[in-house]
Enzyme design. Sequence first.
Site: not given
Ligand SMILES: *Cc1c(COP(=O)(O)O)cnc(C)c1O
Length: 395
Positions: A197
Amino acid sequence: MATEKTFTGPPVRPKDRFLVFGSPAIEEAEVDEVVRCLRSGWLGTGPKVARFEEDFRAYRRAQQAVAVNSCTAALHLSMLAAGIQPGDEVITTALTFCATVNAIIHAGGTPVIADVDPRSMNLDPADAARRVTERTRAIVPVHFAGRACDMDALGSLAEEHGLKVIEDCAHAIETEYHGRPAGTIGDFGCFSFYVTKNVVTGEGGMVVTQREEDAARVKILALHGMTKDAWKRFGDSGYRHYQVVECGFKYNMMDIQAAIGIHQLQRVEPYWQRRSQICERYNTAFRSLPLGLPADPEPDTRHAHHLYTILVDEARAGAGRDAFLDRMTAHNIGVGVHYQSIAEHPYYQERYGWRPEDYPNAMAIGRQTVSLPLSAKLSDEDVEDVIAAVERSLG
Ligand SMILES: *Cc1c(COP(=O)(O)O)cnc(C)c1O
Protein backbone atom coordinates in the site's frame (compact mmCIF):
# COMPACT_ATOMS: atom_id res chain seq x y z
CA MET A 1 6.49 -20.23 -12.79
CA ALA A 2 5.99 -22.29 -15.94
CA THR A 3 5.59 -19.79 -18.74
CA GLU A 4 5.61 -20.55 -22.42
CA LYS A 5 8.31 -18.56 -24.11
CA THR A 6 6.30 -16.29 -26.36
CA PHE A 7 9.01 -13.95 -27.55
CA THR A 8 12.42 -14.31 -29.09
CA GLY A 9 15.53 -12.73 -27.70
CA PRO A 10 16.37 -12.06 -24.07
CA PRO A 11 13.79 -10.88 -21.54
CA VAL A 12 13.62 -7.13 -20.87
CA ARG A 13 15.20 -7.71 -17.45
CA PRO A 14 17.49 -10.51 -16.29
CA LYS A 15 16.00 -13.00 -13.86
CA ASP A 16 18.20 -11.88 -10.96
CA ARG A 17 16.66 -8.40 -11.26
CA PHE A 18 13.03 -9.54 -11.23
CA LEU A 19 10.91 -6.43 -10.53
CA VAL A 20 8.73 -7.39 -7.57
CA PHE A 21 5.19 -6.00 -7.84
CA GLY A 22 4.32 -3.61 -5.03
CA SER A 23 7.69 -3.69 -3.30
CA PRO A 24 7.72 -0.73 -0.86
CA ALA A 25 10.34 2.00 -0.46
CA ILE A 26 11.87 1.50 3.00
CA GLU A 27 14.50 3.99 4.14
CA GLU A 28 17.06 4.22 6.94
CA ALA A 29 14.79 6.24 9.24
CA GLU A 30 12.37 3.27 9.45
CA VAL A 31 15.22 0.83 10.02
CA ASP A 32 16.67 2.98 12.82
CA GLU A 33 13.28 3.52 14.47
CA VAL A 34 12.52 -0.22 14.47
CA VAL A 35 15.95 -0.92 16.01
CA ARG A 36 15.32 1.75 18.68
CA CYS A 37 11.92 0.19 19.35
CA LEU A 38 13.45 -3.28 19.78
CA ARG A 39 16.19 -1.96 22.06
CA SER A 40 13.66 -0.02 24.15
CA GLY A 41 12.05 -3.30 25.19
CA TRP A 42 8.58 -1.86 24.43
CA LEU A 43 7.41 -3.79 21.38
CA GLY A 44 3.65 -3.84 21.89
CA THR A 45 1.04 -1.09 21.71
CA GLY A 46 2.55 2.03 23.27
CA PRO A 47 3.93 5.49 22.58
CA LYS A 48 4.82 4.92 18.92
CA VAL A 49 1.29 3.72 18.13
CA ALA A 50 -0.11 6.80 19.91
CA ARG A 51 2.15 9.05 17.84
CA PHE A 52 1.29 7.29 14.56
CA GLU A 53 -2.43 7.62 15.33
CA GLU A 54 -2.02 11.33 16.03
CA ASP A 55 0.09 11.93 12.91
CA PHE A 56 -2.36 10.03 10.72
CA ARG A 57 -5.38 11.75 12.27
CA ALA A 58 -3.80 15.12 11.53
CA TYR A 59 -2.85 14.08 7.98
CA ARG A 60 -6.45 13.06 7.21
CA ARG A 61 -7.87 16.05 9.14
CA ALA A 62 -10.08 13.60 11.06
CA GLN A 63 -11.45 13.95 14.58
CA GLN A 64 -10.39 10.47 15.72
CA ALA A 65 -7.98 7.74 14.60
CA VAL A 66 -7.49 4.26 16.04
CA ALA A 67 -4.65 2.04 14.81
CA VAL A 68 -5.29 -1.68 14.31
CA ASN A 69 -3.34 -4.56 12.79
CA SER A 70 -4.98 -4.55 9.33
CA CYS A 71 -7.56 -2.83 7.18
CA THR A 72 -9.59 -6.04 7.38
CA ALA A 73 -9.73 -5.55 11.16
CA ALA A 74 -10.57 -1.86 10.63
CA LEU A 75 -13.50 -2.81 8.38
CA HIS A 76 -14.74 -5.52 10.75
CA LEU A 77 -14.72 -3.22 13.79
CA SER A 78 -16.28 -0.36 11.84
CA MET A 79 -19.16 -2.66 10.86
CA LEU A 80 -19.68 -3.57 14.52
CA ALA A 81 -19.39 0.03 15.69
CA ALA A 82 -21.88 0.99 12.95
CA GLY A 83 -24.32 -1.42 14.59
CA ILE A 84 -24.47 -4.10 11.88
CA GLN A 85 -26.53 -7.03 13.19
CA PRO A 86 -27.20 -10.50 11.79
CA GLY A 87 -29.56 -10.19 8.86
CA ASP A 88 -28.59 -6.61 8.06
CA GLU A 89 -27.61 -6.06 4.44
CA VAL A 90 -24.49 -4.11 3.53
CA ILE A 91 -23.88 -2.98 -0.05
CA THR A 92 -20.42 -2.87 -1.55
CA THR A 93 -18.72 -3.07 -4.94
CA ALA A 94 -18.14 -6.23 -6.98
CA LEU A 95 -14.67 -4.91 -7.89
CA THR A 96 -12.78 -5.11 -4.61
CA PHE A 97 -10.52 -7.28 -2.54
CA CYS A 98 -12.28 -10.17 -0.79
CA ALA A 99 -11.54 -8.60 2.62
CA THR A 100 -14.19 -5.92 2.03
CA VAL A 101 -16.87 -8.58 1.64
CA ASN A 102 -15.48 -10.91 4.32
CA ALA A 103 -15.53 -8.11 6.91
CA ILE A 104 -19.29 -7.70 6.32
CA ILE A 105 -19.76 -11.45 6.85
CA HIS A 106 -17.53 -11.50 9.97
CA ALA A 107 -19.71 -8.79 11.48
CA GLY A 108 -22.77 -11.00 10.90
CA GLY A 109 -24.07 -8.91 8.00
CA THR A 110 -25.27 -10.10 4.62
CA PRO A 111 -23.13 -8.69 1.82
CA VAL A 112 -24.86 -7.35 -1.29
CA ILE A 113 -22.62 -6.45 -4.21
CA ALA A 114 -23.38 -3.88 -6.86
CA ASP A 115 -21.74 -3.27 -10.23
CA VAL A 116 -19.18 -0.58 -11.00
CA ASP A 117 -19.18 2.32 -13.40
CA PRO A 118 -17.04 1.17 -16.36
CA ARG A 119 -15.12 4.45 -16.56
CA SER A 120 -14.31 5.07 -12.89
CA MET A 121 -14.36 1.38 -11.92
CA ASN A 122 -15.99 2.55 -8.67
CA LEU A 123 -19.34 1.53 -7.16
CA ASP A 124 -22.12 2.72 -9.49
CA PRO A 125 -24.53 4.72 -7.29
CA ALA A 126 -27.46 3.87 -9.58
CA ASP A 127 -26.83 0.13 -9.32
CA ALA A 128 -26.28 0.43 -5.56
CA ALA A 129 -29.65 2.22 -5.32
CA ARG A 130 -31.37 -0.62 -7.19
CA ARG A 131 -30.07 -3.10 -4.60
CA VAL A 132 -31.33 -1.26 -1.51
CA THR A 133 -34.01 -3.18 0.44
CA GLU A 134 -35.72 -2.55 3.77
CA ARG A 135 -32.92 -4.57 5.39
CA THR A 136 -30.05 -2.46 4.03
CA ARG A 137 -28.13 -0.77 6.86
CA ALA A 138 -24.82 0.36 5.38
CA ILE A 139 -22.86 0.99 2.22
CA VAL A 140 -19.12 0.41 1.75
CA PRO A 141 -17.61 2.43 -1.10
CA VAL A 142 -14.07 1.40 -2.10
CA HIS A 143 -11.98 4.19 -3.63
CA PHE A 144 -10.61 1.85 -6.28
CA ALA A 145 -6.96 2.38 -7.27
CA GLY A 146 -7.08 5.62 -5.26
CA ARG A 147 -9.83 7.25 -7.35
CA ALA A 148 -12.50 8.93 -5.22
CA CYS A 149 -15.97 7.39 -5.41
CA ASP A 150 -18.96 9.58 -6.25
CA MET A 151 -19.50 10.46 -2.58
CA ASP A 152 -22.22 13.04 -3.31
CA ALA A 153 -24.45 10.44 -4.96
CA LEU A 154 -23.61 7.74 -2.42
CA GLY A 155 -24.11 10.20 0.45
CA SER A 156 -27.58 11.12 -0.86
CA LEU A 157 -28.47 7.45 -1.18
CA ALA A 158 -27.29 6.83 2.40
CA GLU A 159 -29.24 9.80 3.70
CA GLU A 160 -32.40 8.80 1.88
CA HIS A 161 -32.37 5.31 3.42
CA GLY A 162 -30.64 6.04 6.75
CA LEU A 163 -27.54 4.00 5.90
CA LYS A 164 -24.13 4.15 7.56
CA VAL A 165 -21.22 4.81 5.20
CA ILE A 166 -17.97 2.92 5.79
CA GLU A 167 -15.27 3.97 3.33
CA ASP A 168 -12.75 1.30 2.34
CA CYS A 169 -9.69 3.55 1.93
CA ALA A 170 -7.12 0.77 1.47
CA HIS A 171 -6.04 2.45 -1.80
CA ALA A 172 -6.90 5.96 -0.76
CA ILE A 173 -4.46 7.35 1.83
CA GLU A 174 -3.99 10.55 -0.22
CA THR A 175 -7.41 10.66 -1.92
CA GLU A 176 -9.54 13.80 -1.71
CA TYR A 177 -13.06 14.45 -2.92
CA HIS A 178 -14.30 18.03 -3.35
CA GLY A 179 -11.69 19.24 -0.87
CA ARG A 180 -12.46 16.55 1.74
CA PRO A 181 -10.04 13.77 2.67
CA ALA A 182 -11.27 10.26 1.85
CA GLY A 183 -12.14 8.46 5.05
CA THR A 184 -13.70 11.54 6.66
CA ILE A 185 -16.73 11.80 4.37
CA GLY A 186 -18.57 8.71 5.64
CA ASP A 187 -19.09 7.57 9.23
CA PHE A 188 -15.89 5.49 9.22
CA GLY A 189 -12.75 5.41 7.04
CA CYS A 190 -10.65 2.22 6.96
CA PHE A 191 -7.02 2.35 5.83
CA SER A 192 -4.40 -0.33 5.10
CA PHE A 193 -0.64 -0.24 5.68
CA TYR A 194 -0.05 -3.66 4.11
CA VAL A 195 3.31 -4.04 2.31
CA THR A 196 2.02 -3.04 -1.12
CA LYS A 197 0.00 0.00 0.00
CA ASN A 198 0.98 3.67 -0.24
CA VAL A 199 2.17 3.88 3.38
CA VAL A 200 3.35 0.61 4.89
CA THR A 201 3.85 -0.85 8.35
CA GLY A 202 4.16 -4.47 7.15
CA GLU A 203 0.71 -5.35 8.39
CA GLY A 204 -1.43 -2.56 9.78
CA GLY A 205 -4.59 -0.52 9.50
CA MET A 206 -6.40 2.52 10.85
CA VAL A 207 -9.99 3.52 11.52
CA VAL A 208 -10.78 7.22 11.32
CA THR A 209 -14.10 8.54 12.59
CA GLN A 210 -15.62 11.88 13.41
CA ARG A 211 -17.38 10.77 16.59
CA GLU A 212 -15.60 10.11 19.86
CA GLU A 213 -17.98 7.32 20.89
CA ASP A 214 -17.33 5.45 17.62
CA ALA A 215 -13.56 5.66 18.16
CA ALA A 216 -13.94 4.50 21.77
CA ARG A 217 -16.01 1.48 20.70
CA VAL A 218 -13.46 0.54 18.01
CA LYS A 219 -10.64 0.87 20.52
CA ILE A 220 -12.32 -1.39 23.07
CA LEU A 221 -13.24 -3.99 20.43
CA ALA A 222 -9.65 -3.97 19.10
CA LEU A 223 -8.28 -5.20 22.43
CA HIS A 224 -10.43 -8.04 23.79
CA GLY A 225 -13.28 -5.73 24.80
CA MET A 226 -11.21 -4.47 27.71
CA THR A 227 -11.78 -0.97 29.08
CA LYS A 228 -9.68 1.84 27.69
CA ASP A 229 -7.14 1.93 30.51
CA ALA A 230 -6.05 -1.59 29.60
CA TRP A 231 -3.88 -0.08 26.88
CA LYS A 232 -1.76 1.48 29.62
CA ARG A 233 -1.75 -1.33 32.15
CA PHE A 234 1.96 -2.12 31.80
CA GLY A 235 3.02 1.54 31.89
CA ASP A 236 4.94 3.29 34.64
CA SER A 237 1.87 4.85 36.27
CA GLY A 238 1.15 1.87 38.52
CA TYR A 239 -0.87 -1.27 37.86
CA ARG A 240 -4.32 -0.61 36.43
CA HIS A 241 -7.13 -3.11 36.70
CA TYR A 242 -9.17 -3.52 33.55
CA GLN A 243 -12.69 -4.72 32.99
CA VAL A 244 -13.99 -6.70 30.05
CA VAL A 245 -17.10 -4.95 28.84
CA GLU A 246 -17.73 -6.96 25.67
CA CYS A 247 -16.32 -9.86 23.68
CA GLY A 248 -13.65 -8.12 21.61
CA PHE A 249 -10.85 -9.11 19.28
CA LYS A 250 -7.03 -9.06 19.18
CA TYR A 251 -6.57 -6.38 16.56
CA ASN A 252 -4.14 -3.91 18.16
CA MET A 253 -1.14 -2.48 16.30
CA MET A 254 2.37 -2.94 17.77
CA ASP A 255 4.93 -0.18 18.31
CA ILE A 256 7.28 -2.05 15.94
CA GLN A 257 4.71 -1.52 13.17
CA ALA A 258 4.07 2.11 14.10
CA ALA A 259 7.85 2.72 14.10
CA ILE A 260 7.80 2.04 10.35
CA GLY A 261 4.58 3.96 9.73
CA ILE A 262 5.67 7.18 11.45
CA HIS A 263 8.51 7.67 8.96
CA GLN A 264 6.58 6.37 5.97
CA LEU A 265 3.85 8.92 6.64
CA GLN A 266 6.39 11.75 6.65
CA ARG A 267 7.22 10.82 3.04
CA VAL A 268 3.64 10.36 1.87
CA GLU A 269 3.73 13.48 -0.37
CA PRO A 270 7.06 12.90 -2.17
CA TYR A 271 6.05 9.26 -2.68
CA TRP A 272 2.70 10.37 -4.11
CA GLN A 273 4.50 12.79 -6.46
CA ARG A 274 6.83 10.04 -7.67
CA ARG A 275 3.90 7.68 -8.36
CA SER A 276 2.02 10.49 -10.16
CA GLN A 277 5.07 11.01 -12.38
CA ILE A 278 5.24 7.30 -13.18
CA CYS A 279 1.52 7.29 -14.09
CA GLU A 280 2.10 10.23 -16.46
CA ARG A 281 4.98 8.41 -18.08
CA TYR A 282 2.85 5.26 -18.51
CA ASN A 283 -0.03 7.32 -19.96
CA THR A 284 2.28 8.88 -22.56
CA ALA A 285 4.03 5.64 -23.44
CA PHE A 286 0.82 3.61 -23.83
CA ARG A 287 -1.35 6.21 -25.57
CA SER A 288 -0.93 4.69 -29.02
CA LEU A 289 -1.02 1.03 -27.92
CA PRO A 290 -4.17 -1.14 -28.27
CA LEU A 291 -4.85 -1.08 -24.51
CA GLY A 292 -7.51 0.35 -22.22
CA LEU A 293 -5.94 3.07 -20.04
CA PRO A 294 -7.15 4.57 -16.75
CA ALA A 295 -9.57 7.48 -17.10
CA ASP A 296 -8.40 10.93 -16.04
CA PRO A 297 -9.21 11.80 -12.41
CA GLU A 298 -12.58 13.50 -11.93
CA PRO A 299 -12.54 17.29 -11.46
CA ASP A 300 -11.97 18.56 -7.92
CA THR A 301 -10.63 15.22 -6.69
CA ARG A 302 -7.20 13.96 -5.83
CA HIS A 303 -6.30 10.48 -7.07
CA ALA A 304 -4.01 8.55 -4.71
CA HIS A 305 -2.32 6.68 -7.60
CA HIS A 306 -2.21 3.41 -5.71
CA LEU A 307 -2.67 1.25 -8.80
CA TYR A 308 -2.05 1.74 -12.50
CA THR A 309 -4.30 -0.70 -14.31
CA ILE A 310 -4.53 -1.40 -18.03
CA LEU A 311 -7.20 -3.42 -19.83
CA VAL A 312 -5.99 -6.15 -22.17
CA ASP A 313 -8.76 -7.08 -24.56
CA GLU A 314 -7.67 -10.05 -26.66
CA ALA A 315 -9.49 -8.79 -29.77
CA ARG A 316 -7.51 -5.53 -29.76
CA ALA A 317 -4.28 -6.45 -27.99
CA GLY A 318 -3.59 -9.70 -29.84
CA ALA A 319 -3.00 -11.41 -26.53
CA GLY A 320 -5.43 -12.52 -23.85
CA ARG A 321 -5.05 -11.12 -20.35
CA ASP A 322 -3.64 -14.30 -18.85
CA ALA A 323 -1.13 -14.75 -21.70
CA PHE A 324 -0.13 -11.11 -21.20
CA LEU A 325 0.46 -11.76 -17.47
CA ASP A 326 2.65 -14.76 -18.35
CA ARG A 327 4.66 -12.75 -20.85
CA MET A 328 5.26 -9.88 -18.43
CA THR A 329 6.43 -12.39 -15.83
CA ALA A 330 8.72 -14.02 -18.40
CA HIS A 331 10.21 -10.54 -18.96
CA ASN A 332 10.85 -10.56 -15.19
CA ILE A 333 8.32 -7.82 -14.46
CA GLY A 334 5.93 -8.57 -11.59
CA VAL A 335 2.27 -7.80 -12.31
CA GLY A 336 -1.00 -7.97 -10.38
CA VAL A 337 -4.74 -8.41 -10.97
CA HIS A 338 -7.05 -6.01 -9.09
CA TYR A 339 -9.49 -7.67 -9.14
CA GLN A 340 -11.45 -10.53 -10.55
CA SER A 341 -15.08 -9.70 -9.81
CA ILE A 342 -16.10 -10.90 -6.34
CA ALA A 343 -18.82 -12.90 -8.12
CA GLU A 344 -16.14 -15.08 -9.81
CA HIS A 345 -15.22 -16.75 -6.49
CA PRO A 346 -16.79 -20.12 -5.63
CA TYR A 347 -17.42 -19.35 -1.95
CA TYR A 348 -19.69 -16.41 -2.69
CA GLN A 349 -21.32 -18.16 -5.63
CA GLU A 350 -22.26 -21.09 -3.39
CA ARG A 351 -23.32 -19.07 -0.36
CA TYR A 352 -25.08 -16.13 -2.03
CA GLY A 353 -25.82 -17.40 -5.53
CA TRP A 354 -23.89 -14.57 -7.16
CA ARG A 355 -23.07 -14.87 -10.87
CA PRO A 356 -20.46 -12.78 -12.68
CA GLU A 357 -22.95 -11.95 -15.49
CA ASP A 358 -25.13 -10.05 -12.99
CA TYR A 359 -22.29 -7.51 -12.57
CA PRO A 360 -21.21 -7.15 -16.20
CA ASN A 361 -18.87 -4.17 -15.83
CA ALA A 362 -16.96 -5.72 -12.93
CA MET A 363 -16.84 -9.02 -14.83
CA ALA A 364 -15.41 -7.41 -17.98
CA ILE A 365 -12.82 -5.39 -16.06
CA GLY A 366 -11.87 -8.35 -13.88
CA ARG A 367 -11.21 -10.51 -16.93
CA GLN A 368 -9.06 -7.90 -18.72
CA THR A 369 -7.29 -5.93 -16.03
CA VAL A 370 -3.54 -5.96 -15.33
CA SER A 371 -1.82 -3.86 -12.66
CA LEU A 372 1.65 -2.63 -13.55
CA PRO A 373 4.36 -1.87 -10.97
CA LEU A 374 3.75 1.53 -9.35
CA SER A 375 5.95 2.13 -6.34
CA ALA A 376 7.90 5.22 -5.28
CA LYS A 377 10.87 2.87 -5.22
CA LEU A 378 10.93 2.45 -9.02
CA SER A 379 13.85 4.08 -10.85
CA ASP A 380 13.40 5.68 -14.28
CA GLU A 381 15.12 2.62 -15.71
CA ASP A 382 12.64 0.29 -13.98
CA VAL A 383 9.76 2.29 -15.46
CA GLU A 384 11.25 2.07 -18.97
CA ASP A 385 11.69 -1.70 -18.50
CA VAL A 386 7.99 -2.02 -17.63
CA ILE A 387 7.07 -0.04 -20.76
CA ALA A 388 9.34 -2.15 -22.97
CA ALA A 389 7.90 -5.34 -21.52
CA VAL A 390 4.31 -4.13 -22.13
CA GLU A 391 5.13 -3.29 -25.77
CA ARG A 392 6.72 -6.71 -26.28
CA SER A 393 3.92 -8.62 -24.54
CA LEU A 394 1.24 -7.48 -27.02
CA GLY A 395 0.45 -9.12 -30.35
C1 LIG B 1 -5.53 -4.41 0.87
C2 LIG B 1 -7.00 -4.22 0.91
C3 LIG B 1 -7.78 -4.54 2.03
C4 LIG B 1 -7.23 -5.28 3.21
O1 LIG B 1 -6.15 -4.65 3.80
P1 LIG B 1 -5.30 -5.43 4.90
O2 LIG B 1 -4.57 -4.35 5.63
O3 LIG B 1 -4.38 -6.35 4.16
O4 LIG B 1 -6.24 -6.17 5.78
C5 LIG B 1 -9.12 -4.22 2.01
N1 LIG B 1 -9.69 -3.63 0.95
C6 LIG B 1 -8.99 -3.35 -0.16
C7 LIG B 1 -9.68 -2.67 -1.30
C8 LIG B 1 -7.62 -3.64 -0.23
O5 LIG B 1 -6.93 -3.36 -1.34
